[in-house]
Each structure stands twice: as structure tokens, then as C-alpha cells.
Scaffold this active site. Structure first.
Site, PDB file in Angstrom:
ATOM      1  N   TYR A 145       0.837  -1.204   0.000  1.00  0.00           N
ATOM      2  CA  TYR A 145       0.000   0.000   0.000  1.00  0.00           C
ATOM      3  C   TYR A 145       0.871   1.253   0.000  1.00  0.00           C
ATOM      4  O   TYR A 145       0.598   2.219  -0.737  1.00  0.00           O
ATOM      5  CB  TYR A 145      -0.888  -0.041   1.237  1.00  0.00           C
ATOM      6  CG  TYR A 145      -1.810   1.138   1.410  1.00  0.00           C
ATOM      7  CD1 TYR A 145      -2.941   1.304   0.614  1.00  0.00           C
ATOM      8  CD2 TYR A 145      -1.576   2.086   2.410  1.00  0.00           C
ATOM      9  CE1 TYR A 145      -3.800   2.373   0.789  1.00  0.00           C
ATOM     10  CE2 TYR A 145      -2.427   3.151   2.604  1.00  0.00           C
ATOM     11  CZ  TYR A 145      -3.536   3.291   1.789  1.00  0.00           C
ATOM     12  OH  TYR A 145      -4.378   4.356   1.970  1.00  0.00           O
ATOM     13  N   LYS A 147       0.874   4.151  -2.902  1.00  0.00           N
ATOM     14  CA  LYS A 147       0.542   5.536  -2.587  1.00  0.00           C
ATOM     15  C   LYS A 147       1.716   6.479  -2.848  1.00  0.00           C
ATOM     16  O   LYS A 147       1.518   7.645  -3.217  1.00  0.00           O
ATOM     17  CB  LYS A 147       0.079   5.644  -1.134  1.00  0.00           C
ATOM     18  CG  LYS A 147      -1.269   4.986  -0.873  1.00  0.00           C
ATOM     19  CD  LYS A 147      -2.367   5.565  -1.759  1.00  0.00           C
ATOM     20  CE  LYS A 147      -3.750   5.114  -1.361  1.00  0.00           C
ATOM     21  NZ  LYS A 147      -4.795   5.653  -2.258  1.00  0.00           N
TER      22      LYS A 147
END
Length: 302
Positions: free
Chosen positions: A171, A175
Site C-alpha cells: 500500500y 501511494k
């Protein structure tokens, strides 16, 4: 419904729940027509359902706004193109793209499977790319045809992508990629009147409810700092014509706090005008590190 976004046409991805839902509702409150996109998956990206997007559309219409549903997978390149085309065919154009769709499959790095890596990178990073690619091509064509639109893109990064987050390597990488994509897209689309910014929101959603459960505030106890609706006014302003001079920024929002992130910059440097000897690198680099600021530790680091 009228406000900052009267007459604007917006797409919000991942708008069936959480942050995306609040963004869609706020854009509609401000006068925008909204295409509410949501595949209706679980928090881990499994399954699908039209229900969440339909519910948001119904709520917007009940309040006097205009909205339609889209259940496309935004990481499917052709489906992302279809979503942009739906906005143009249904409402005559597109002014605002809010890229928000995503899910998590948290795992320590050494326990992460290839499938988990691919799934998270796909929905976050490829999903942002696919939507930006097709919306950007439309705006470029409009500008070249003498019909420039005051277009706005608001991407969704995260503190995990900026400072890192233990247990969220995949993640965090996705991002961080979105933050970098935002900088490049802002520069490339600027000639066509398009701004591109990213948010790093902190809010209680399906992806973060376990983390932020302890911060829940009862309605009679005042301001709920972790409610996702706190982030949406920033999205609405960035989507407005008045934000024409703000682009290439990453903005953190938590509760009532707005922070402009100060990303990678050139720091202390040394140049000897010749190839470095390996033994000389150590003292030189240690001197530079002593003059540079310490990086912020990843979330969850001990």
C-alpha cells in the site's frame, strides 16, 4: 444545491463508501453533477455490488442534486475510458476527476504474496493512471480544439506513501507512486488548463477502522476528527475554478488540520569534479547526512 461547483461535471471513483462517498456528497452539495463510480467490492477488493454506488446516487437525488451510477473497475483500461465517455455522453463533458478507489491487503513485507502485491498496486496505481490517461487525453483534445476546460484532478495518496507504514509495504509503495504520478501529471497537463493535486487523508473508513477505532467520538462529545467528511471540503475547493493556481501539491488532511507536504527536495551536496574514490565516499556522505534533516520514521516503527 448550489455552491463552489455550480455547473461542474465530476467523476468520483470508489464513491460508494468512506471517503469517496463523502466526496461525492460534498461535490453535489456544492452544485456539481456527479458520476458515482464504485465496483462494490469488500475492503480487501473481493466481490462486487451495484448497491453502494446506487445508494449514494439516491441520496444526492433526494437532496435535489444530479448523479448517475457507474460500476466499472477503474483499473481496467477500457472500462476507465468508458467511464470518461459516460460523463461526456451523459452530461456533455468532464471538469473534475477525483481518484479515490482502492483497498488494502496489509501484510509484513516478508509475508506478502505476489497476488497481494499485484492486486493492491493494480487498483491504486494503475487505477489512478488509467483514469488520468483517458481524462487527460479528453482535456488535451478539448484545449487543442479551442474548448479548454478548467479541469481539476484530485488524487488520493496517503501518509503511508509519504512516510511509509510498517505492515503496509504494498500500500505504501502504491501511494508513493501516486504522489510521483501527481507531480508528473501536473506538469504535463498544465498547458491545457488542468490542475493535478493529491490528498493524504487520515480518516476512519473500512481500510482504517481498526486503527482509528479508539478515536471515535460520540455525537454529543463534539467534533469527530476521524470522520471522512472532514476531508471532503478540501476536495471541493481543489475542484473549483478558484483553485486554478494550485497544482502539483500533496495536501494532508486530518480532522480540522490541513498540511501542505514538503516532499523530496535537493538537500546538502558535495561535488569533487572527478570520479569519487570509494574510500572517500564515506566521510563525504557522513558529512552531508550530518547536515541533512532526519527523515520522519514510518508509521508504526519502533
Amino acid at each position: 444545491m448550489s455552491g463552489l461547483l455550480d455547473g461542474r461535471i465530476a467523476i468520483v471513483t470508489g464513491a460508494g463508501r468512506g471517503l469517496g462517498r463523502e466526496h461525492a456528497l460534498e461535490l453535489a452539495r456544492q452544485g456539481a453533477t456527479v458520476i458515482v463510480n464504485d465496483l462494490g467490492t469488500s475492503g480487501a477488493g473481493e466481490g462486487s455490488s451495484a448497491g453502494p454506488a446506487d445508494e449514494v446516487v439516491a441520496q444526492i437525488r433526494a437532496a435535489g442534486g444530479e448523479a448517475v451510477t457507474n460500476n466499472a473497475d477503474v483499473a481496467d483500461f477500457a472500462a476507465a475510458e468508458g467511464l470518461v465517455k459516460q460523463a461526456i455522453a451523459t452530461f456533455g463533458g468532464l471538469d473534475v476527476l477525483v481518484n479515490n478507489a482502492g483497498f488494502v491487503r496489509d501484510r509484513m513485507l516478508v509475508n506478502t504474496s505476489e497476488e497481494e502485491w499485484d492486486a493492491v498496486i493494480r487498483v491504486h496505481l494503475k487505477g489512478h493512471f488509467a483514469m488520468l490517461r483517458h481524462a487527460g487525453a479528453y482535456w488535451r483534445a478539448e484545449a487543442k480544439a479551442g474548448r479548454p476546460r478548467a479541469a481539476r484532478v484530485i488524487n488520493t495518496s496517503s501518509g503511508a506513501g509519504l512516510q511509509g507504514s510498517v505492515g503496509q509495504a504494498t500500500y505504501s509503495a502504491a501511494k508513493a507512486g501516486i504522489a510521483g504520478l501527481t507531480l508528473v501529471a501536473a506538469a504535463e497537463l498544465k498547458p491545457y488548463g488542468v490542475t493535478v493535486n493529491a490528498l493524504a487523508p487520515s480518516a476512519r473508513t473500512r481500510m482504517t477502522e481498526a486503527v482509528f477505532a479508539a478515536t471515535m467520538t460520540a455525537p454529543d462529545q463534539g467534533f469527530d476528527r476521524m470522520h471522512p467528511a472532514n476531508v471532503s471540503p478540501v476536495v471541493a475547493w481543489l475542484a473549483s475554478p478558484g483553485a486554478a493556481d494550485v497544482t502539483g501539491r500533496v495536501i494532508e488532511v486530518e480532522g480540522s488540520r490541513i498540511c501542505v507536504e514538503d516532499g523530496w527536495r535537493h538537500g546538502p551536496a558535495a561535488d569533487r569534479d572527478d570520479r569519487w574514490d570509494a574510500a572517500a565516499v564515506g566521510p563525504a556522505l557522513r558529512d552531508l547526512l550530518a547536515r541533512a534533516g532526519d527523515p520522519e520514521p514510518p508509521y508504526g516503527a519502533r
